[in-house]
Write a protein that holds these residues in place. Structure first.
Motif, PDB file in Angstrom:
ATOM      1  N   GLN A  44       0.823  -1.209   0.000  1.00  0.00           N
ATOM      2  CA  GLN A  44       0.000   0.000   0.000  1.00  0.00           C
ATOM      3  C   GLN A  44       0.860   1.264   0.000  1.00  0.00           C
ATOM      4  N   SER A  58       0.439  -9.642  -2.871  1.00  0.00           N
ATOM      5  CA  SER A  58      -0.076  -8.607  -3.756  1.00  0.00           C
ATOM      6  C   SER A  58       0.488  -8.754  -5.171  1.00  0.00           C
ATOM      7  N   ARG A  59       1.782  -9.029  -5.266  1.00  0.00           N
ATOM      8  CA  ARG A  59       2.405  -9.192  -6.591  1.00  0.00           C
ATOM      9  C   ARG A  59       1.873 -10.419  -7.317  1.00  0.00           C
ATOM     10  N   LYS A  63      -4.825  -6.881  -6.755  1.00  0.00           N
ATOM     11  CA  LYS A  63      -4.929  -5.805  -5.772  1.00  0.00           C
ATOM     12  C   LYS A  63      -6.111  -4.912  -6.149  1.00  0.00           C
ATOM     13  N   THR A  65      -7.926  -1.524  -5.621  1.00  0.00           N
ATOM     14  CA  THR A  65      -7.600  -0.183  -5.120  1.00  0.00           C
ATOM     15  C   THR A  65      -8.783   0.475  -4.416  1.00  0.00           C
ATOM     16  N   THR A 325      -2.402  -8.255 -11.229  1.00  0.00           N
ATOM     17  CA  THR A 325      -3.566  -7.502 -11.692  1.00  0.00           C
ATOM     18  C   THR A 325      -3.937  -6.418 -10.685  1.00  0.00           C
ATOM     19  N   VAL A 326      -4.264  -5.251 -11.191  1.00  0.00           N
ATOM     20  CA  VAL A 326      -4.786  -4.164 -10.358  1.00  0.00           C
ATOM     21  C   VAL A 326      -6.208  -3.882 -10.827  1.00  0.00           C
ATOM     22  N   TYR A 327      -7.149  -3.966  -9.881  1.00  0.00           N
ATOM     23  CA  TYR A 327      -8.560  -3.773 -10.219  1.00  0.00           C
ATOM     24  C   TYR A 327      -9.042  -2.483  -9.568  1.00  0.00           C
ATOM     25  N   ASN A 328      -9.611  -1.586 -10.376  1.00  0.00           N
ATOM     26  CA  ASN A 328      -9.867  -0.230  -9.894  1.00  0.00           C
ATOM     27  C   ASN A 328     -11.321   0.112  -9.593  1.00  0.00           C
TER      28      ASN A 328
END
Length: 484
Positions: A44, A58-59, A63, A65, A325-328
């Motif tokens: 974070q 997380s990697r 994650k 946001t 993956t980053v999910y917004n």
């Protein structure tokens, strides 16, 4: 003879089918921490906290946001996530802490708990053949009828209440029964060591016993909730911090270590690829209590600014979700029940009146829409309506506030008077949602409502938070991060 051999082979194949099918179901582990700060993990952005195991998770996973809880306090937040719905719909609007409640409440003391007509994640997963365990903090009712073993879980080691020492009690003088460590039902057994480590060991034991069957573990750490109990060897890792900030850093290090032990065991047993791991937190950090840090968000636990509602939120599922993956889009902890149920092979249409959604198609990209257009929160007169990226906050002691979170994550630019029509429409939407609720089964004493408002104003801006944190550090900028 040939027919007999064929029959034997057929019977052997058929007898193996249930096990084969069962083993295809993913195991599920929910790592849930307590009162942690939004900013207090390496993944974070923290340069102070030492969290290599969670950073790795997380990697390797997804994650979120904009991960949210259903309430800014412990008990209601847990009620929402474990039922997959807004807890206000069954009257669970307030925390359930004996002594803090109004005497005019319908239910008090041990009568405060998750209503028995509400199904839990464990109830649903049991139908799919899962073995279920909960370790740590329950906080969904102290009476025997609310006990985890009566709510779909097969194994329990933890405490029924909201907070306790991280070290074993030498005697129980003055210790309420709901804060004693309990093994399964009524067998009080204090931990032989630091609670955060012991809870991880209990989970590992369950994994080893059930490695050939699908299992669900709800590992509900009490870290980093008060009391501020830390091991000396963990405190030594933070020479440039003092007071509560040093203690919460040490407690977070222990939390990360415990999570790492569980993750390492999955890898050792060769079942990590077929296990869903979720990490999240029950509400925003209470900066005044444990020196947790929610920046860049304003606010803290118990209020409706983002610092009270938005939490760290990770999911790893190697068979389904792409690493990194980053999910917004906004998601909530009440989405976990339908997500777990769908992952286990269940049809979400069978779920009874839940508000959460199955996140799998949204995360894997097969559904590009938002999981939720609207999200709501409420405590007494205070309430929130989120419509896409717009957030309306209604107060009892001041005019409503409206923020565009896509441009103003710190909630500093109130647009309620510039966007009068939008404010009006969101008020109506909030009221429509409130009409779906039951009256609260119990209420806090009114003095605590003022406490929550005062706490919000104290941590209203990042500047105020930074000023507050100065007293906990020698030279935080020069703290050396130690990698395990």
């Amino acid at each position: 003879m040939e027919k007999l051999r064929c029959l034997i082979v057929f019977l052997l194949v058929v007898s193996c089918l249930p096990t084969s099918v069962a083993q295809q179901k993913p195991n599920i582990i929910f790592l849930f921490c307590d009162d942690a700060g939004y900013a207090d993990f390496g993944f974070q952005g923290s340069k102070v906290m030492i969290t290599p195991n969670l950073d790795k998770l997380s990697r390797e996973g997804v994650k979120f946001t904009q991960g949210y809880v259903t309430d800014a306090t412990c008990g209601p937040s847990r009620a929402g996530l474990i039922t997959g719905k807004y807890q206000q719909r069954f009257g669970y609007q307030e925390i359930n802490v004996p002594g803090y409640m109004s005497e005019n409440s319908k239910y008090l003391g041990d009568d405060m708990g998750l209503p028995l007509d509400q199904k839990t994640i464990a109830d649903y997963l049991k139908k799919l053949g899962y073995k279920n365990a909960v370790y740590g903090k329950w906080h969904l009712g102290n009476a025997d009828r609310f006990h985890p073993l009566k709510r779909g879980f097969d194994e329990f080691y933890g405490f029924r209440g909201g907070a306790r020492s991280y070290f074993p009690y030498k005697n129980f003088n003055g210790v309420h029964h709901d804060n004693k460590m309990e093994r399964n039902f009524g067998n009080f057994e204090e931990p032989k060591g630091y609670a955060t480590d012991v809870l991880a060991d209990e989970a590992i034991s369950f994994i080893e016993k059930n490695k050939n069957n699908p299992f669900f573990i709800y590992l509900a750490f009490n870290a980093v909730h008060t009391p501020m109990d830390a091991l000396d060897e963990d405190l030594e890792k933070f020479p440039n911090l003092i007071g509560k900030r040093k203690e919460v850093a040490a407690m977070t290090l222990a939390l990360d270590r415990a999570c790492g032990k569980v993750l390492d065991k999955l890898k050792e047993l060769g079942i990590d690829d077929n296990t869903i791991i979720v990490f999240s937190n029950d509400n925003g950090g209470p900066t005044d209590k444990n020196a947790s840090l929610n920046l860049p968000l304003s606010g803290t636990k118990s209020n409706h600014l983002e610092g009270g509602l938005r939490v760290p939120y990770l999911i790893k599922w190697p068979k389904k979700f792409k690493a990194g993956t980053v999910y917004n889009y906004p998601v909530s902890t009440f989405d976990l029940l339908p997500t777990f149920y769908a992952a286990g092979g269940g049809d979400v249409k069978d779920l009874e009146d839940v508000d959460g959604v199955n996140l799998i198609p949204f995360v894997d990209g097969s559904n590009e829409a938002r999981p939720h257009k609207y999200l709501f929160w409420k405590k007494e007169a205070r309430a929130v309506c989120r419509d896409n990226d717009w957030k309306l906050i209604r107060f009892a002691d001041r005019p409503a506030e409206l923020y565009d979170l896509s441009k103003d994550i710190t909630e500093q630019n109130n647009l309620a008077f510039q966007e009068l029509e939008r404010t009006k429409e969101m008020f109506k939407k909030l009221f429509d949602w409130e009409l779906t609720q039951e009256r609260p089964l119990w209420m806090l004493k009114q003095q605590f409502e003022k406490y929550d408002i005062d706490r919000m104003d104290r941590y209203r801006t990042p500047e105020l938070v930074k000023k507050e944190m100065e007293k906990y550090q020698k030279s935080e900028q020069n703290t050396t991060t130690i990698k395990n």
